[in-house]
Motif scaffolding. Sequence first.
Motif, mmCIF file in Angstrom:
data_model
loop_
_atom_site.group_PDB
_atom_site.id
_atom_site.type_symbol
_atom_site.label_atom_id
_atom_site.label_comp_id
_atom_site.label_asym_id
_atom_site.label_seq_id
_atom_site.Cartn_x
_atom_site.Cartn_y
_atom_site.Cartn_z
ATOM 1 N N ARG A 230 55.062 54.651 75.755
ATOM 2 C CA ARG A 230 55.565 54.331 74.415
ATOM 3 C C ARG A 230 57.016 54.792 74.280
ATOM 4 O O ARG A 230 57.850 54.091 73.714
ATOM 5 N N ALA A 231 57.336 55.968 74.792
ATOM 6 C CA ALA A 231 58.712 56.470 74.730
ATOM 7 C C ALA A 231 59.664 55.543 75.489
ATOM 8 O O ALA A 231 60.818 55.365 75.084
ATOM 9 N N ALA A 232 59.185 54.951 76.569
ATOM 10 C CA ALA A 232 60.013 53.999 77.313
ATOM 11 C C ALA A 232 60.328 52.773 76.453
ATOM 12 O O ALA A 232 61.455 52.257 76.483
ATOM 13 N N VAL A 233 59.364 52.308 75.687
ATOM 14 C CA VAL A 233 59.601 51.191 74.759
ATOM 15 C C VAL A 233 60.596 51.629 73.683
ATOM 16 O O VAL A 233 61.563 50.921 73.378
ATOM 17 N N ASP A 234 60.372 52.804 73.088
ATOM 18 C CA ASP A 234 61.280 53.318 72.058
ATOM 19 C C ASP A 234 62.711 53.428 72.566
ATOM 20 O O ASP A 234 63.664 53.109 71.855
ATOM 21 N N ARG A 235 62.849 53.882 73.795
ATOM 22 C CA ARG A 235 64.185 54.025 74.390
ATOM 23 C C ARG A 235 64.932 52.705 74.361
ATOM 24 O O ARG A 235 66.094 52.641 73.970
ATOM 25 N N TRP A 236 64.247 51.616 74.769
ATOM 26 C CA TRP A 236 64.915 50.317 74.803
ATOM 27 C C TRP A 236 65.151 49.765 73.405
ATOM 28 O O TRP A 236 66.186 49.128 73.147
ATOM 29 N N LEU A 237 64.224 49.986 72.480
ATOM 30 C CA LEU A 237 64.454 49.553 71.096
ATOM 31 C C LEU A 237 65.687 50.230 70.522
ATOM 32 O O LEU A 237 66.541 49.585 69.899
ATOM 33 N N ASP A 238 65.797 51.521 70.719
ATOM 34 C CA ASP A 238 66.942 52.265 70.196
ATOM 35 C C ASP A 238 68.230 51.906 70.931
ATOM 36 O O ASP A 238 69.303 51.830 70.324
ATOM 37 N N TRP A 239 68.141 51.662 72.226
ATOM 38 C CA TRP A 239 69.318 51.287 73.008
ATOM 39 C C TRP A 239 69.926 49.996 72.486
ATOM 40 O O TRP A 239 71.155 49.861 72.429
ATOM 41 N N THR A 240 69.088 49.042 72.100
ATOM 42 C CA THR A 240 69.644 47.774 71.601
ATOM 43 C C THR A 240 70.513 48.008 70.376
ATOM 44 O O THR A 240 71.538 47.360 70.214
ATOM 45 N N LEU A 241 70.115 48.929 69.503
ATOM 46 C CA LEU A 241 70.895 49.196 68.296
ATOM 47 C C LEU A 241 72.156 50.001 68.577
ATOM 48 O O LEU A 241 73.207 49.746 67.988
ATOM 49 N N SER A 242 72.061 50.981 69.461
ATOM 50 C CA SER A 242 73.192 51.875 69.677
ATOM 51 C C SER A 242 74.200 51.355 70.699
ATOM 52 O O SER A 242 75.384 51.676 70.611
ATOM 53 N N THR A 243 73.757 50.561 71.651
ATOM 54 C CA THR A 243 74.621 50.166 72.750
ATOM 55 C C THR A 243 74.818 48.659 72.844
ATOM 56 O O THR A 243 75.950 48.181 72.955
ATOM 57 N N LEU A 244 73.744 47.894 72.813
ATOM 58 C CA LEU A 244 73.843 46.453 73.029
ATOM 59 C C LEU A 244 74.430 45.708 71.835
ATOM 60 O O LEU A 244 75.363 44.924 71.985
ATOM 61 N N GLN A 245 73.897 45.940 70.651
ATOM 62 C CA GLN A 245 74.347 45.152 69.499
ATOM 63 C C GLN A 245 75.827 45.324 69.165
ATOM 64 O O GLN A 245 76.474 44.339 68.824
ATOM 65 N N PRO A 246 76.394 46.522 69.234
ATOM 66 C CA PRO A 246 77.831 46.612 68.938
ATOM 67 C C PRO A 246 78.706 45.769 69.871
ATOM 68 O O PRO A 246 79.722 45.241 69.461
ATOM 69 N N VAL A 247 78.289 45.637 71.120
ATOM 70 C CA VAL A 247 79.051 44.841 72.081
ATOM 71 C C VAL A 247 78.729 43.359 71.924
ATOM 72 O O VAL A 247 79.602 42.496 72.018
ATOM 73 N N ASP A 248 77.480 43.050 71.670
ATOM 74 C CA ASP A 248 77.000 41.679 71.587
ATOM 75 C C ASP A 248 77.357 40.998 70.259
ATOM 76 O O ASP A 248 77.476 39.783 70.197
ATOM 77 N N ARG A 249 77.533 41.759 69.219
ATOM 78 C CA ARG A 249 77.724 41.211 67.870
ATOM 79 C C ARG A 249 78.855 40.183 67.772
ATOM 80 O O ARG A 249 78.662 39.101 67.220
ATOM 81 N N PRO A 250 80.071 40.456 68.293
ATOM 82 C CA PRO A 250 81.135 39.452 68.171
ATOM 83 C C PRO A 250 80.781 38.122 68.844
ATOM 84 O O PRO A 250 81.105 37.055 68.323
#
Length: 134
Positions: A98-118
Amino acid sequence: MSKRNEGRLTSWGRPNSVNVKKVLWCLHELDLTFERIDAGMQFGKIHEPDYLAMNPTGRIPTLVDGDYVLWDSNSVMRYLCMAYGQTSPIYPPDAKRRAAVDRWLDWTLSTLQPVDRPVFWALVRTPAEQRDMA
């Protein structure tokens, strides 16, 4: 209709929102019956008093489950899995998995979305005739 949720679920948000898409995917993956109400951008509603009483952030998505209201896509997904998908591999009961799933959910918000948003805004949200590909 699924017996597990008896049609009590309502998802507020527009289908072209990345965060709403995550919740819709989760609802479908768990085979849950739900109503979807368009809200945000061209649909409005998120600044209306009734919506703000339900979700003071004025953001989407918002999930209503009977008399329970929850917002933020990752929180909604976790809730749906814990409430209706206890046997689903989407959010396993084992703490480490479950923590592995949480890690990726949180990573999308903190790392992926800021770069992907534009890129997302330029290629998905902007109408084709208004896109500046340069």
